[in-house]
Write an enzyme that holds these catalytic residues in place. Structure first.
Site, PDB file in Angstrom:
ATOM      1  N   CYS A 150       0.673  -1.521   0.222  1.00 40.59           N
ATOM      2  CA  CYS A 150       0.312  -0.017  -0.232  1.00 40.59           C
ATOM      3  C   CYS A 150       0.825   1.262  -0.141  1.00 40.59           C
ATOM      4  O   CYS A 150       2.073   1.365   0.885  1.00 40.59           O
ATOM      5  CB  CYS A 150      -0.858  -0.269   1.360  1.00 40.59           C
ATOM      6  N   HIS A 152       0.115   3.895   0.448  1.00 42.13           N
ATOM      7  CA  HIS A 152      -0.684   5.106   1.814  1.00 42.13           C
ATOM      8  C   HIS A 152       0.491   4.672   2.928  1.00 42.13           C
ATOM      9  O   HIS A 152       1.150   6.035   3.866  1.00 42.13           O
ATOM     10  CB  HIS A 152      -1.759   4.688   1.984  1.00 42.13           C
ATOM     11  N   HIS A 219      -6.208  -5.758   2.627  1.00 40.47           N
ATOM     12  CA  HIS A 219      -5.334  -4.670   2.706  1.00 40.47           C
ATOM     13  C   HIS A 219      -5.043  -5.091   4.376  1.00 40.47           C
ATOM     14  O   HIS A 219      -6.145  -4.495   4.932  1.00 40.47           O
ATOM     15  CB  HIS A 219      -5.885  -3.206   1.881  1.00 40.47           C
TER      16      HIS A 219
END
Length: 259
Positions: A150, A152, A219
């Site tokens: 990910c 972020h 995630h």
């Protein structure tokens, strides 16, 4: 499947029905110079349009040269290790204690592996694996394991990728579909962009009648932090060409990947 001679892959090969479909499917708006298709020649688009810039950037990103080499890895490893040492200190740990002495170097090496897709190009994978073949039925490879990061939170994304395409006189070696997934997933990603990049790469390489890509993933930024929902999964899809335009083709693909 009996293959005839391989076709040499060229990123600029835009002939065939797939090229016409790609103009119409809504994802390739940045390709203003393409001609042909059922609706005639598309006009060049405003380069400053936000949505068009986004589509164009996706189209161009798959063609880019590798952005990192093995030599880059060797040169950047000490810098990355030093950064991890700083992180350990910032967390209140002692980087000099026995269990952490080699951790910065291990973490730096691991991060380079997690993002090794930056070292690879699609053209290197596909050049010897595209074959001229008079096959016009759907080809599906499903349950391709996928691991990504990910962008972020720099934590893992993992799941499965399902790919289907309808050939237009050319087919791709089956293992290369998994290689395409590996190249794009081994980068800092968001799942939505990853899904589209895979579909676009296959479309540009083969010019098929259509492509469908579905990703189901977990995630860790939702599991081990934030809302902490252990069983949540994210599903994204990209449908191009007849997979987008023809409900029957799309339904056949979705039924087969779920069977």
């Amino acid at each position: 499947m009996e293959h005839s001679k391989p076709s040499q892959y060229s990123p600029n090969d835009n002939t065939g029905a797939g090229a016409a479909d790609s103009v119409l499917n809504g994802h390739f708006d940045g390709l203003g110079k393409r001609t042909g298709g059922r609706t005639g020649a598309p006009q060049p688009l405003d380069a400053e349009s936000g949505s068009h810039k986004s589509a164009a950037s996706v189209m161009e990103s798959w063609r880019e040269e590798r952005t990192r080499s093995v030599e880059d890895n060797e040169m950047s490893l000490p810098v990355l290790a030093a950064a991890y040492t700083t992180i350990l200190r910032g967390l209140g740990e002692d980087p000099q204690r026995q269990g952490l002495l080699k951790t910065p170097w291990r973490a730096a090496t691991a991060m380079q592996f997690f993002t090794k897709g930056y070292q690879e190009k699609i053209v290197d994978v596909l050049n010897d694996a595209i074959f001229d073949e008079d096959h016009d039925e759907m080809v599906i490879v499903k349950d391709i394991d996928m691991f990504s990061m990910c962008e972020h939170h720099l934590v893992p994304i993992f799941g499965r990728v399902h790919i289907g395409y309808l050939p237009n006189k050319r087919v791709l070696g089956l293992s290369k579909l998994a290689r395409i997934v590996e190249i794009y997933s081994r980068r800092l990603q968001v799942q939505e962009r990853l899904t589209k990049q895979i579909a676009v790469a296959i479309t540009e390489a083969l010019q098929p009648a259509g492509v469908g890509v579905v990703i189901e993933a977990t995630h860790m930024c939702m599991v081990m932090r934030g809302v902490q929902k252990m069983n949540s999964k994210t599903v994204t899809s990209t449908m191009l060409g007849v997979f987008r335009e023809d409900p029957k083709t799309r339904d056949e693909f979705l039924t087969l990947i779920r069977s």
